[in-house]
Enzyme design. Structure first.
Site, mmCIF file in Angstrom:
data_model
loop_
_atom_site.group_PDB
_atom_site.id
_atom_site.type_symbol
_atom_site.label_atom_id
_atom_site.label_comp_id
_atom_site.label_asym_id
_atom_site.label_seq_id
_atom_site.Cartn_x
_atom_site.Cartn_y
_atom_site.Cartn_z
ATOM 1 N N SER A 199 0.886 -1.017 -0.041
ATOM 2 C CA SER A 199 0.067 0.178 -0.187
ATOM 3 C C SER A 199 0.987 1.281 -0.322
ATOM 4 O O SER A 199 2.012 1.546 0.418
ATOM 5 C CB SER A 199 -0.862 -0.289 1.478
ATOM 6 O OG SER A 199 0.113 0.096 2.325
ATOM 7 N N LYS A 200 0.288 2.481 -0.399
ATOM 8 C CA LYS A 200 0.822 3.223 -0.045
ATOM 9 C C LYS A 200 1.491 4.213 0.950
ATOM 10 O O LYS A 200 2.919 4.757 0.984
ATOM 11 C CB LYS A 200 -0.269 4.681 -0.181
ATOM 12 C CG LYS A 200 -0.973 5.003 -1.233
ATOM 13 C CD LYS A 200 0.439 6.228 -2.360
ATOM 14 C CE LYS A 200 -0.067 6.010 -3.784
ATOM 15 N NZ LYS A 200 1.245 6.163 -5.141
ATOM 16 N N ARG A 201 1.505 3.130 2.317
ATOM 17 C CA ARG A 201 2.461 3.486 3.227
ATOM 18 C C ARG A 201 4.014 3.210 3.413
ATOM 19 O O ARG A 201 4.501 3.632 3.584
ATOM 20 C CB ARG A 201 1.335 2.748 4.175
ATOM 21 C CG ARG A 201 2.015 3.312 5.729
ATOM 22 C CD ARG A 201 1.691 1.995 6.821
ATOM 23 N NE ARG A 201 -0.092 1.767 6.377
ATOM 24 C CZ ARG A 201 -0.548 2.910 7.097
ATOM 25 N NH1 ARG A 201 -0.685 3.476 7.829
ATOM 26 N NH2 ARG A 201 -2.326 2.744 7.295
ATOM 27 N N THR A 202 3.843 1.866 2.582
ATOM 28 C CA THR A 202 4.891 1.312 1.976
ATOM 29 C C THR A 202 5.780 2.153 1.311
ATOM 30 O O THR A 202 7.160 1.714 1.600
ATOM 31 C CB THR A 202 5.434 -0.057 2.937
ATOM 32 O OG1 THR A 202 4.211 -0.341 2.381
ATOM 33 C CG2 THR A 202 4.955 -0.476 4.198
ATOM 34 N N ASP A 215 4.745 5.463 -10.640
ATOM 35 C CA ASP A 215 5.343 6.547 -10.146
ATOM 36 C C ASP A 215 6.941 5.478 -9.733
ATOM 37 O O ASP A 215 7.663 6.751 -10.088
ATOM 38 C CB ASP A 215 5.168 6.057 -8.655
ATOM 39 C CG ASP A 215 4.307 6.282 -7.874
ATOM 40 O OD1 ASP A 215 3.214 7.445 -8.238
ATOM 41 O OD2 ASP A 215 2.940 5.694 -7.494
#
Length: 494
Positions: free
Chosen positions: A253-256, A263
RNA sequence: GGCCCCAUCGUCUAGCCUGGCCCAGGACAUGGCCCUCUCAAGGCCAAGACACGGGUUCAAAUCCCGUUGGGGCUACCA
Protein backbone atom coordinates in the site's frame (compact mmCIF):
# COMPACT_ATOMS: atom_id res chain seq x y z
CA UNK A 1 -3.18 -25.98 -29.28
CA UNK A 2 -2.06 -22.39 -29.04
CA UNK A 3 -1.33 -21.19 -25.58
CA UNK A 4 -3.40 -18.13 -24.74
CA UNK A 5 -3.10 -16.15 -21.53
CA UNK A 6 -4.70 -12.93 -20.44
CA UNK A 7 -4.63 -10.16 -17.95
CA UNK A 8 -7.89 -8.48 -17.09
CA UNK A 9 -7.42 -5.08 -15.47
CA UNK A 10 -10.22 -2.95 -14.09
CA UNK A 11 -9.73 0.60 -15.32
CA UNK A 12 -10.35 2.09 -11.91
CA UNK A 13 -6.87 3.43 -11.29
CA UNK A 14 -3.32 3.38 -12.55
CA UNK A 15 -1.58 0.08 -13.16
CA UNK A 16 -0.65 -1.30 -9.77
CA UNK A 17 2.68 -2.97 -9.10
CA UNK A 18 0.87 -6.11 -8.03
CA UNK A 19 -1.18 -6.12 -11.21
CA UNK A 20 1.84 -5.58 -13.41
CA UNK A 21 3.61 -8.38 -11.57
CA UNK A 22 0.75 -10.77 -12.20
CA UNK A 23 0.37 -9.66 -15.80
CA UNK A 24 4.08 -10.17 -16.35
CA UNK A 25 3.88 -13.85 -15.49
CA UNK A 26 0.95 -14.36 -17.83
CA UNK A 27 2.92 -12.57 -20.50
CA UNK A 28 6.05 -14.62 -19.78
CA UNK A 29 4.06 -17.80 -20.01
CA UNK A 30 2.58 -16.84 -23.36
CA UNK A 31 5.92 -15.71 -24.71
CA UNK A 32 7.73 -18.81 -23.54
CA UNK A 33 5.23 -20.96 -25.44
CA UNK A 34 4.94 -18.84 -28.53
CA UNK A 35 1.40 -18.14 -27.44
CA UNK A 36 -0.80 -15.09 -27.34
CA UNK A 37 -1.25 -12.62 -24.51
CA UNK A 38 -4.55 -10.79 -24.43
CA UNK A 39 -5.74 -7.79 -22.51
CA UNK A 40 -9.34 -7.73 -21.46
CA UNK A 41 -10.83 -4.77 -19.67
CA UNK A 42 -13.12 -5.60 -16.80
CA UNK A 43 -15.16 -2.44 -16.68
CA UNK A 44 -18.47 -3.75 -15.44
CA UNK A 45 -18.13 -1.51 -12.44
CA UNK A 46 -19.11 1.50 -14.49
CA UNK A 47 -19.12 4.04 -11.73
CA UNK A 48 -15.46 3.52 -10.95
CA UNK A 49 -14.14 2.79 -14.42
CA UNK A 50 -12.84 5.39 -16.80
CA UNK A 51 -11.37 5.43 -20.27
CA UNK A 52 -8.59 7.62 -19.03
CA UNK A 53 -7.36 4.93 -16.67
CA UNK A 54 -7.69 2.36 -19.41
CA UNK A 55 -5.36 4.40 -21.59
CA UNK A 56 -2.98 4.95 -18.71
CA UNK A 57 -2.81 1.24 -18.00
CA UNK A 58 -2.01 0.44 -21.61
CA UNK A 59 0.64 3.10 -21.62
CA UNK A 60 2.27 1.64 -18.52
CA UNK A 61 2.28 -1.81 -20.05
CA UNK A 62 3.88 -0.43 -23.17
CA UNK A 63 6.50 1.28 -21.08
CA UNK A 64 7.25 -2.03 -19.43
CA UNK A 65 7.45 -3.54 -22.92
CA UNK A 66 4.74 -6.00 -22.06
CA UNK A 67 2.89 -6.25 -25.35
CA UNK A 68 -0.36 -7.93 -26.30
CA UNK A 69 -1.69 -9.36 -29.53
CA UNK A 70 -5.31 -8.81 -28.64
CA UNK A 71 -7.03 -6.11 -26.66
CA UNK A 72 -9.54 -3.27 -26.84
CA UNK A 73 -7.12 -1.03 -28.70
CA UNK A 74 -5.76 -3.53 -31.21
CA UNK A 75 -8.76 -5.76 -31.63
CA UNK A 76 -8.49 -9.47 -32.35
CA UNK A 77 -10.56 -12.48 -33.32
CA UNK A 78 -12.14 -12.88 -29.93
CA UNK A 79 -13.40 -9.38 -29.32
CA UNK A 80 -14.81 -7.20 -28.12
CA UNK A 81 -12.33 -6.90 -25.29
CA UNK A 82 -14.28 -4.74 -22.88
CA UNK A 83 -16.77 -6.51 -20.69
CA UNK A 84 -19.32 -3.76 -21.05
CA UNK A 85 -19.34 -4.54 -24.76
CA UNK A 86 -19.89 -8.24 -24.20
CA UNK A 87 -23.25 -8.14 -22.50
CA UNK A 88 -24.98 -10.16 -25.21
CA UNK A 89 -22.56 -13.00 -24.58
CA UNK A 90 -23.29 -13.10 -20.87
CA UNK A 91 -26.99 -12.98 -21.55
CA UNK A 92 -26.73 -15.91 -23.93
CA UNK A 93 -24.80 -18.01 -21.44
CA UNK A 94 -27.21 -17.11 -18.66
CA UNK A 95 -30.11 -18.24 -20.84
CA UNK A 96 -28.28 -21.42 -21.64
CA UNK A 97 -27.77 -22.12 -17.96
CA UNK A 98 -31.42 -21.32 -17.27
CA UNK A 99 -32.75 -23.66 -19.95
CA UNK A 100 -30.44 -26.42 -18.84
CA UNK A 101 -31.80 -25.99 -15.34
CA UNK A 102 -28.32 -25.30 -14.08
CA UNK A 103 -29.35 -21.85 -12.95
CA UNK A 104 -32.55 -20.32 -11.64
CA UNK A 105 -34.09 -16.97 -10.91
CA UNK A 106 -33.95 -15.88 -7.31
CA UNK A 107 -36.45 -13.32 -6.08
CA UNK A 108 -35.02 -12.85 -2.63
CA UNK A 109 -34.33 -9.23 -1.78
CA UNK A 110 -31.01 -8.10 -0.38
CA UNK A 111 -32.80 -7.44 2.89
CA UNK A 112 -34.17 -10.96 3.10
CA UNK A 113 -30.77 -12.37 2.33
CA UNK A 114 -29.17 -10.19 4.94
CA UNK A 115 -31.68 -11.39 7.50
CA UNK A 116 -30.84 -15.00 6.70
CA UNK A 117 -27.21 -14.23 7.10
CA UNK A 118 -27.66 -12.58 10.47
CA UNK A 119 -29.77 -15.45 11.69
CA UNK A 120 -27.11 -17.95 10.67
CA UNK A 121 -24.51 -15.92 12.43
CA UNK A 122 -26.56 -15.73 15.62
CA UNK A 123 -26.95 -19.48 15.59
CA UNK A 124 -23.24 -19.84 14.85
CA UNK A 125 -24.01 -21.72 11.70
CA UNK A 126 -21.97 -21.13 8.56
CA UNK A 127 -24.17 -19.15 6.22
CA UNK A 128 -25.16 -20.60 2.89
CA UNK A 129 -28.02 -19.47 0.73
CA UNK A 130 -31.02 -21.60 1.63
CA UNK A 131 -31.96 -22.26 -1.97
CA UNK A 132 -35.56 -21.47 -1.33
CA UNK A 133 -36.04 -20.00 -4.82
CA UNK A 134 -34.83 -23.22 -6.41
CA UNK A 135 -38.22 -24.71 -6.90
CA UNK A 136 -40.53 -21.79 -7.39
CA UNK A 137 -43.71 -22.54 -9.32
CA UNK A 138 -44.80 -20.37 -12.22
CA UNK A 139 -47.47 -18.88 -9.99
CA UNK A 140 -45.05 -17.97 -7.27
CA UNK A 141 -42.74 -16.36 -9.77
CA UNK A 142 -45.57 -14.38 -11.27
CA UNK A 143 -46.62 -13.23 -7.83
CA UNK A 144 -43.12 -12.00 -7.03
CA UNK A 145 -42.96 -10.19 -10.29
CA UNK A 146 -46.25 -8.52 -9.62
CA UNK A 147 -44.73 -7.30 -6.36
CA UNK A 148 -42.16 -5.60 -8.53
CA UNK A 149 -39.27 -7.81 -7.51
CA UNK A 150 -36.45 -8.04 -10.02
CA UNK A 151 -34.81 -11.43 -9.85
CA UNK A 152 -31.14 -12.28 -9.82
CA UNK A 153 -29.87 -15.47 -11.40
CA UNK A 154 -28.15 -18.06 -9.28
CA UNK A 155 -26.07 -21.00 -10.35
CA UNK A 156 -27.40 -24.26 -8.99
CA UNK A 157 -24.67 -26.19 -7.22
CA UNK A 158 -25.14 -29.90 -7.00
CA UNK A 159 -26.75 -30.95 -3.75
CA UNK A 160 -24.62 -33.96 -3.23
CA UNK A 161 -21.87 -33.16 -5.59
CA UNK A 162 -18.59 -34.86 -5.43
CA UNK A 163 -15.39 -33.24 -4.33
CA UNK A 164 -14.28 -30.50 -6.68
CA UNK A 165 -10.64 -30.80 -7.58
CA UNK A 166 -8.56 -27.88 -8.70
CA UNK A 167 -5.22 -28.83 -10.11
CA UNK A 168 -3.25 -25.72 -9.50
CA UNK A 169 -0.06 -25.52 -11.48
CA UNK A 170 1.93 -24.13 -8.60
CA UNK A 171 0.05 -25.44 -5.59
CA UNK A 172 -0.81 -28.88 -6.78
CA UNK A 173 -4.09 -30.60 -6.12
CA UNK A 174 -6.55 -28.66 -4.00
CA UNK A 175 -9.83 -30.24 -3.01
CA UNK A 176 -13.08 -28.54 -2.16
CA UNK A 177 -16.10 -30.12 -0.56
CA UNK A 178 -19.18 -28.68 -2.31
CA UNK A 179 -20.87 -28.90 1.05
CA UNK A 180 -19.33 -25.51 1.79
CA UNK A 181 -20.45 -23.88 -1.43
CA UNK A 182 -23.84 -22.38 -2.07
CA UNK A 183 -25.90 -21.33 -5.05
CA UNK A 184 -24.24 -18.07 -5.88
CA UNK A 185 -25.51 -15.13 -7.87
CA UNK A 186 -24.16 -14.83 -11.38
CA UNK A 187 -26.41 -12.09 -12.74
CA UNK A 188 -27.56 -9.07 -10.80
CA UNK A 189 -31.21 -8.03 -10.73
CA UNK A 190 -30.30 -5.28 -13.21
CA UNK A 191 -29.12 -7.93 -15.62
CA UNK A 192 -25.38 -7.30 -15.34
CA UNK A 193 -23.03 -10.22 -14.84
CA UNK A 194 -20.95 -10.76 -11.73
CA UNK A 195 -17.24 -11.32 -11.80
CA UNK A 196 -17.26 -15.10 -11.40
CA UNK A 197 -19.67 -15.42 -14.26
CA UNK A 198 -18.30 -12.90 -16.73
CA UNK A 199 -14.87 -14.26 -16.07
CA UNK A 200 -15.80 -17.80 -16.98
CA UNK A 201 -17.72 -16.75 -20.06
CA UNK A 202 -14.88 -14.54 -21.26
CA UNK A 203 -12.08 -16.96 -20.58
CA UNK A 204 -13.93 -19.63 -22.47
CA UNK A 205 -15.04 -17.42 -25.33
CA UNK A 206 -11.55 -16.05 -25.69
CA UNK A 207 -10.09 -19.55 -25.67
CA UNK A 208 -7.83 -18.78 -22.75
CA UNK A 209 -5.79 -21.86 -21.93
CA UNK A 210 -3.86 -20.74 -18.85
CA UNK A 211 -4.68 -18.31 -16.10
CA UNK A 212 -2.15 -17.05 -13.60
CA UNK A 213 -3.94 -14.96 -11.02
CA UNK A 214 -3.98 -13.86 -7.40
CA UNK A 215 -4.48 -16.25 -4.51
CA UNK A 216 -7.75 -14.50 -3.66
CA UNK A 217 -9.24 -16.30 -6.63
CA UNK A 218 -8.35 -19.77 -5.47
CA UNK A 219 -11.45 -20.01 -3.32
CA UNK A 220 -13.53 -18.83 -6.27
CA UNK A 221 -12.19 -21.51 -8.53
CA UNK A 222 -14.46 -24.38 -7.43
CA UNK A 223 -17.50 -22.18 -8.05
CA UNK A 224 -16.23 -21.45 -11.51
CA UNK A 225 -15.48 -25.11 -12.13
CA UNK A 226 -19.10 -25.95 -11.44
CA UNK A 227 -20.14 -23.44 -14.06
CA UNK A 228 -17.72 -24.77 -16.64
CA UNK A 229 -19.18 -28.18 -16.05
CA UNK A 230 -22.77 -26.94 -16.32
CA UNK A 231 -21.97 -25.29 -19.62
CA UNK A 232 -20.05 -28.29 -20.87
CA UNK A 233 -16.86 -26.33 -21.20
CA UNK A 234 -13.31 -27.27 -20.30
CA UNK A 235 -11.75 -24.95 -17.75
CA UNK A 236 -8.31 -23.46 -18.33
CA UNK A 237 -5.24 -24.48 -16.41
CA UNK A 238 -4.81 -22.24 -13.40
CA UNK A 239 -2.01 -21.12 -11.15
CA UNK A 240 -2.54 -18.93 -8.10
CA UNK A 241 0.17 -16.64 -6.80
CA UNK A 242 0.25 -14.93 -3.43
CA UNK A 243 0.08 -11.17 -3.28
CA UNK A 244 3.02 -8.84 -2.93
CA UNK A 245 3.39 -7.44 0.56
CA UNK A 246 4.75 -4.13 1.78
CA UNK A 247 7.59 -3.98 4.31
CA UNK A 248 4.98 -3.92 7.04
CA UNK A 249 3.99 -7.40 5.85
CA UNK A 250 0.61 -6.09 4.86
CA UNK A 251 -0.71 -5.98 1.35
CA UNK A 252 1.35 -3.47 -0.62
CA UNK A 253 0.00 0.00 0.00
CA UNK A 254 0.93 3.64 -0.24
CA UNK A 255 2.13 3.54 3.30
CA UNK A 256 5.25 1.56 2.55
CA UNK A 257 6.13 2.77 -0.93
CA UNK A 258 4.80 3.58 -4.29
CA UNK A 259 2.18 1.24 -5.63
CA UNK A 260 1.69 2.45 -9.18
CA UNK A 261 3.98 1.48 -12.02
CA UNK A 262 3.75 5.09 -13.06
CA UNK A 263 5.45 6.26 -9.89
CA UNK A 264 8.46 4.13 -10.64
CA UNK A 265 8.65 5.46 -14.11
CA UNK A 266 8.52 9.00 -12.84
CA UNK A 267 11.27 8.38 -10.33
CA UNK A 268 13.55 7.06 -12.98
CA UNK A 269 13.47 3.31 -12.70
CA UNK A 270 14.21 1.25 -15.77
CA UNK A 271 11.49 -1.08 -17.04
CA UNK A 272 13.95 -3.89 -17.63
CA UNK A 273 15.16 -3.61 -14.04
CA UNK A 274 11.61 -3.62 -12.74
CA UNK A 275 10.80 -6.73 -14.77
CA UNK A 276 13.98 -8.48 -13.65
CA UNK A 277 13.06 -7.62 -10.09
CA UNK A 278 9.49 -8.84 -10.61
CA UNK A 279 10.77 -12.22 -11.68
CA UNK A 280 12.93 -12.59 -8.59
CA UNK A 281 9.94 -11.96 -6.38
CA UNK A 282 8.63 -15.37 -7.37
CA UNK A 283 11.47 -17.41 -8.64
CA UNK A 284 15.21 -17.67 -9.29
CA UNK A 285 15.76 -19.05 -12.77
CA UNK A 286 19.26 -20.15 -11.83
CA UNK A 287 21.06 -20.55 -8.58
CA UNK A 288 23.36 -17.72 -7.52
CA UNK A 289 22.38 -15.31 -10.21
CA UNK A 290 20.16 -12.23 -10.11
CA UNK A 291 20.53 -10.36 -13.34
CA UNK A 292 18.50 -11.61 -16.29
CA UNK A 293 17.42 -9.94 -19.47
CA UNK A 294 13.79 -10.32 -20.44
CA UNK A 295 14.60 -12.81 -23.22
CA UNK A 296 16.51 -14.88 -20.70
CA UNK A 297 13.52 -14.85 -18.41
CA UNK A 298 11.27 -15.93 -21.26
CA UNK A 299 13.61 -18.79 -22.11
CA UNK A 300 13.73 -20.02 -18.52
CA UNK A 301 10.15 -19.49 -17.47
CA UNK A 302 8.23 -22.40 -15.99
CA UNK A 303 5.01 -21.83 -14.04
CA UNK A 304 5.78 -24.77 -11.80
CA UNK A 305 8.86 -22.98 -10.53
CA UNK A 306 6.93 -20.01 -9.24
CA UNK A 307 6.94 -19.58 -5.47
CA UNK A 308 3.90 -20.02 -3.27
CA UNK A 309 4.70 -17.60 -0.48
CA UNK A 310 3.93 -13.89 -0.40
CA UNK A 311 6.98 -11.83 -1.29
CA UNK A 312 7.75 -8.53 0.37
CA UNK A 313 8.49 -5.74 -2.06
CA UNK A 314 12.07 -4.80 -1.21
CA UNK A 315 12.78 -1.28 -2.43
CA UNK A 316 16.43 -1.54 -1.48
CA UNK A 317 16.97 -4.49 -3.72
CA UNK A 318 15.06 -2.93 -6.59
CA UNK A 319 17.16 0.20 -6.23
CA UNK A 320 20.36 -1.83 -6.23
CA UNK A 321 19.23 -3.74 -9.29
CA UNK A 322 18.27 -0.58 -11.09
CA UNK A 323 21.76 0.68 -10.35
CA UNK A 324 23.25 -2.38 -11.99
CA UNK A 325 21.24 -1.65 -15.13
CA UNK A 326 22.08 2.04 -15.03
CA UNK A 327 25.77 1.28 -14.91
CA UNK A 328 25.71 -0.90 -17.99
CA UNK A 329 23.49 1.62 -19.73
CA UNK A 330 25.99 4.34 -18.93
CA UNK A 331 28.43 2.56 -21.19
CA UNK A 332 26.12 1.23 -23.84
CA UNK A 333 23.37 3.77 -24.17
CA UNK A 334 23.91 6.95 -22.16
CA UNK A 335 21.13 8.60 -24.11
CA UNK A 336 18.66 6.45 -22.27
CA UNK A 337 20.12 7.41 -18.94
CA UNK A 338 19.45 11.01 -19.89
CA UNK A 339 15.90 10.06 -20.75
CA UNK A 340 15.38 8.35 -17.42
CA UNK A 341 16.56 11.41 -15.51
CA UNK A 342 14.24 13.84 -17.25
CA UNK A 343 11.06 13.33 -15.20
CA UNK A 344 12.88 13.83 -11.91
CA UNK A 345 14.59 16.94 -13.24
CA UNK A 346 11.26 18.37 -14.28
CA UNK A 347 9.65 17.52 -11.00
CA UNK A 348 12.42 19.27 -9.12
CA UNK A 349 11.86 22.35 -11.23
CA UNK A 350 15.32 22.05 -12.73
CA UNK A 351 14.04 21.55 -16.24
CA UNK A 352 11.08 22.93 -18.10
CA UNK A 353 9.36 20.71 -20.62
CA UNK A 354 11.42 18.94 -23.25
CA UNK A 355 15.13 19.67 -23.15
CA UNK A 356 16.80 21.55 -25.99
CA UNK A 357 19.71 19.92 -27.74
CA UNK A 358 22.12 21.98 -25.67
CA UNK A 359 20.35 21.04 -22.46
CA UNK A 360 20.37 17.41 -23.41
CA UNK A 361 24.09 17.55 -24.09
CA UNK A 362 24.67 19.23 -20.76
CA UNK A 363 22.62 16.60 -18.91
CA UNK A 364 24.63 14.02 -20.72
CA UNK A 365 27.82 15.50 -19.32
CA UNK A 366 26.33 15.72 -15.84
CA UNK A 367 25.52 12.05 -16.09
CA UNK A 368 29.07 11.26 -17.09
CA UNK A 369 30.39 13.09 -14.08
CA UNK A 370 27.85 11.54 -11.74
CA UNK A 371 28.65 8.12 -13.13
CA UNK A 372 27.77 5.10 -11.04
CA UNK A 373 26.28 7.27 -8.34
CA UNK A 374 23.13 7.26 -10.43
CA UNK A 375 21.13 4.26 -9.33
CA UNK A 376 17.78 5.76 -10.12
CA UNK A 377 16.95 8.68 -12.35
CA UNK A 378 15.97 10.85 -9.44
CA UNK A 379 19.51 10.56 -8.07
CA UNK A 380 20.52 13.19 -10.56
CA UNK A 381 18.65 15.65 -8.39
CA UNK A 382 19.95 14.29 -5.10
CA UNK A 383 23.58 14.33 -6.21
CA UNK A 384 23.69 16.92 -8.94
CA UNK A 385 21.00 19.56 -8.51
CA UNK A 386 23.74 22.20 -8.22
CA UNK A 387 24.65 21.61 -11.84
CA UNK A 388 21.33 23.13 -12.74
CA UNK A 389 21.22 26.06 -10.37
CA UNK A 390 23.00 29.37 -10.26
CA UNK A 391 23.21 29.75 -6.53
CA UNK A 392 24.35 27.10 -4.14
CA UNK A 393 22.34 26.15 -1.10
CA UNK A 394 24.67 24.84 1.55
CA UNK A 395 23.54 21.87 3.56
CA UNK A 396 23.59 22.97 7.16
CA UNK A 397 25.89 20.26 8.41
CA UNK A 398 28.22 20.64 5.42
CA UNK A 399 28.61 24.37 5.96
CA UNK A 400 29.10 23.98 9.67
CA UNK A 401 31.86 21.48 9.12
CA UNK A 402 33.76 22.99 6.22
CA UNK A 403 32.78 26.61 5.89
CA UNK A 404 33.05 27.80 9.44
CA UNK A 405 36.78 28.36 9.85
CA UNK A 406 37.81 31.92 9.02
CA UNK A 407 41.12 30.54 7.75
CA UNK A 408 39.35 28.83 4.94
CA UNK A 409 38.53 32.16 3.35
CA UNK A 410 42.08 32.63 2.30
CA UNK A 411 42.32 29.22 0.72
CA UNK A 412 39.10 29.61 -1.23
CA UNK A 413 40.08 33.08 -2.36
CA UNK A 414 43.46 31.88 -3.51
CA UNK A 415 41.88 29.05 -5.42
CA UNK A 416 39.42 31.44 -6.98
CA UNK A 417 42.21 33.59 -8.28
CA UNK A 418 44.07 30.68 -9.75
CA UNK A 419 40.98 29.34 -11.44
CA UNK A 420 40.28 32.78 -12.82
CA UNK A 421 43.83 32.95 -14.08
CA UNK A 422 43.78 29.54 -15.72
CA UNK A 423 43.40 29.40 -19.48
CA UNK A 424 40.87 26.61 -19.39
CA UNK A 425 39.53 24.32 -16.74
CA UNK A 426 39.70 20.62 -17.44
CA UNK A 427 39.79 17.92 -14.73
CA UNK A 428 43.55 17.50 -14.85
CA UNK A 429 44.06 21.24 -14.75
CA UNK A 430 41.70 21.65 -11.82
CA UNK A 431 43.47 18.90 -9.98
CA UNK A 432 46.90 20.45 -10.41
CA UNK A 433 45.58 23.84 -9.33
CA UNK A 434 44.27 22.36 -6.11
CA UNK A 435 47.25 20.17 -5.46
CA UNK A 436 49.90 22.80 -6.02
CA UNK A 437 47.98 25.22 -3.88
CA UNK A 438 47.88 22.62 -1.14
CA UNK A 439 51.58 21.96 -1.49
CA UNK A 440 52.48 25.63 -1.33
CA UNK A 441 50.48 26.06 1.83
CA UNK A 442 51.67 22.87 3.41
CA UNK A 443 48.16 21.49 3.46
CA UNK A 444 46.75 18.09 2.68
CA UNK A 445 44.87 18.17 -0.60
CA UNK A 446 41.73 17.07 1.20
CA UNK A 447 41.89 20.16 3.38
CA UNK A 448 41.17 22.15 0.27
CA UNK A 449 39.05 19.62 -1.54
CA UNK A 450 36.32 19.33 1.06
CA UNK A 451 35.65 23.02 1.64
CA UNK A 452 35.79 23.60 -2.08
CA UNK A 453 33.26 20.90 -2.73
CA UNK A 454 30.89 22.41 -0.22
CA UNK A 455 31.46 25.84 -1.71
CA UNK A 456 30.65 24.62 -5.19
CA UNK A 457 27.91 22.09 -4.51
CA UNK A 458 26.62 22.72 -1.02
CA UNK A 459 27.13 19.06 -0.20
CA UNK A 460 29.77 16.82 1.30
CA UNK A 461 28.90 13.91 -0.96
CA UNK A 462 28.92 13.87 -4.71
CA UNK A 463 31.01 13.52 -7.81
CA UNK A 464 34.77 13.95 -7.94
CA UNK A 465 35.73 17.56 -7.32
CA UNK A 466 37.97 18.01 -10.35
CA UNK A 467 35.46 16.60 -12.81
CA UNK A 468 32.76 18.69 -11.27
CA UNK A 469 34.86 21.87 -11.50
CA UNK A 470 35.56 21.24 -15.16
CA UNK A 471 31.88 20.77 -15.93
CA UNK A 472 30.82 23.80 -13.95
CA UNK A 473 33.37 25.88 -15.83
CA UNK A 474 35.63 28.72 -14.86
CA UNK A 475 32.87 31.21 -14.55
CA UNK A 476 30.64 29.28 -12.21
CA UNK A 477 33.55 28.05 -10.13
CA UNK A 478 34.96 31.51 -9.51
CA UNK A 479 31.54 32.91 -8.85
CA UNK A 480 30.65 30.18 -6.36
CA UNK A 481 33.99 30.44 -4.63
CA UNK A 482 33.42 34.13 -4.19
CA UNK A 483 29.92 33.54 -2.90
CA UNK A 484 31.24 31.05 -0.37
CA UNK A 485 33.80 33.51 0.88
CA UNK A 486 31.10 36.06 1.29
CA UNK A 487 28.95 33.52 3.08
CA UNK A 488 31.71 32.73 5.53
CA UNK A 489 32.25 36.37 6.29
CA UNK A 490 28.59 36.80 6.85
CA UNK A 491 28.05 33.84 9.14
CA UNK A 492 31.29 33.70 11.06
CA UNK A 493 30.78 37.36 11.63
CA UNK A 494 33.35 40.03 11.75
C1' G B 1 -17.14 -19.29 12.91
C1' G B 2 -16.61 -22.62 8.32
C1' C B 3 -13.50 -23.69 4.12
C1' C B 4 -8.86 -22.89 1.44
C1' C B 5 -3.66 -21.32 0.82
C1' C B 6 1.19 -20.18 2.90
C1' A B 7 5.67 -20.61 6.47
C1' U B 8 14.29 -21.35 5.09
C1' C B 9 18.89 -15.37 7.29
C1' G B 10 15.78 -8.43 8.54
C1' U B 11 14.26 -8.97 2.91
C1' C B 12 14.13 -11.87 -2.09
C1' U B 13 15.19 -16.78 -2.51
C1' A B 14 18.26 -21.96 -3.61
C1' G B 15 17.59 -26.66 -1.53
C1' C B 16 11.98 -29.73 -0.44
C1' C B 17 8.73 -33.45 -5.33
C1' U B 18 13.20 -37.94 -6.01
C1' G B 19 15.43 -37.87 2.74
C1' G B 20 22.06 -38.41 3.49
C1' C B 21 26.41 -34.18 -0.95
C1' C B 22 23.10 -28.76 3.93
C1' C B 23 26.26 -27.96 11.43
C1' A B 24 21.75 -24.95 4.81
C1' G B 25 24.05 -21.72 -0.87
C1' G B 26 23.55 -16.79 -3.40
C1' A B 27 21.73 -11.72 -3.54
C1' C B 28 19.85 -7.03 -1.14
C1' A B 29 20.29 -4.57 3.39
C1' U B 30 23.73 -4.26 7.95
C1' G B 31 28.90 -4.05 10.28
C1' G B 32 34.36 -4.08 9.49
C1' C B 33 38.66 -3.62 6.33
C1' C B 34 40.86 -2.22 1.48
C1' C B 35 40.67 1.42 -2.58
C1' U B 36 39.97 6.83 -2.26
C1' C B 37 39.31 14.25 -2.53
C1' U B 38 33.79 13.03 -0.24
C1' C B 39 29.94 9.93 -1.75
C1' A B 40 28.99 6.02 -4.79
C1' A B 41 30.94 1.80 -7.38
C1' G B 42 34.35 -2.26 -6.69
C1' G B 43 37.24 -6.04 -3.69
C1' C B 44 37.77 -8.91 0.87
C1' C B 45 35.70 -10.43 5.56
C1' A B 46 31.83 -10.85 9.33
C1' A B 47 27.17 -11.49 11.48
C1' G B 48 22.50 -13.60 10.18
C1' A B 49 17.39 -18.62 8.90
C1' C B 50 15.10 -24.35 8.28
C1' A B 51 8.13 -20.98 13.10
C1' C B 52 7.03 -24.70 17.14
C1' G B 53 5.87 -29.75 18.88
C1' G B 54 5.36 -34.72 17.88
C1' G B 55 6.14 -38.83 14.76
C1' U B 56 8.38 -42.07 10.40
C1' U B 57 13.61 -43.37 9.42
C1' C B 58 20.13 -45.70 10.53
C1' A B 59 19.42 -40.48 8.76
C1' A B 60 14.54 -34.88 7.95
C1' A B 61 14.91 -28.10 5.99
C1' U B 62 13.24 -32.17 2.96
C1' C B 63 7.95 -37.28 4.36
C1' C B 64 3.36 -37.52 7.93
C1' C B 65 0.29 -35.38 11.97
C1' G B 66 -0.72 -31.41 15.09
C1' U B 67 0.06 -26.34 17.01
C1' U B 68 1.07 -21.32 16.21
C1' G B 69 1.37 -17.28 13.06
C1' G B 70 0.12 -14.78 8.39
C1' G B 71 -3.19 -14.36 4.11
C1' G B 72 -7.67 -15.37 1.28
C1' C B 73 -12.85 -16.80 0.31
C1' U B 74 -17.47 -16.90 2.71
C1' A B 75 -21.10 -9.75 -1.55
C1' C B 76 -26.69 -8.37 -6.25
C1' C B 77 -17.03 -6.29 -5.41
C1' A B 78 -13.24 -7.57 -8.78
Amino acid sequence: MTIRTRYAPSPTGYLHIGGAWMAFFNWLFARSHAGAFVLRVEDTDRSRSSEEYERAIFEDFRWLSIDWEEGPDVGGDYGPYRQTERMALYRASADELLTRGAAYRCFCTPQELEAERIRAQAEKRPYRYSGRCRHLTADQRAAFEREGRRPTIRLRLHDHGETIVVNDLVRGRVEFDPEHLDDYIIVRSDGSPLYNFANVVDDHAMAITHVIRGIEHLSNTPKQWVMYRALGWTPPEVAHLSNILGTDKKKLSKRTGDTAVRDYRREGFLPEALLNFFALMAWYPEENREIYSVPELVARFRVEDLGKASPVFDMDKLTWMNGVYMRTLLERDPGRVVEVCLPALREAGLLDGAPTEAQRAYIRRVIDVLGERLKVGRDIVAYGDFFFKDTVEYELEAARRYLSEPGIVEVLSALRERVAGAATLDPAGAESLVRTLAEERGLQAREIVHPTRVALTGKTAGPGLFELMALLGKDQVTRRLAAAVEYIHRTVGS
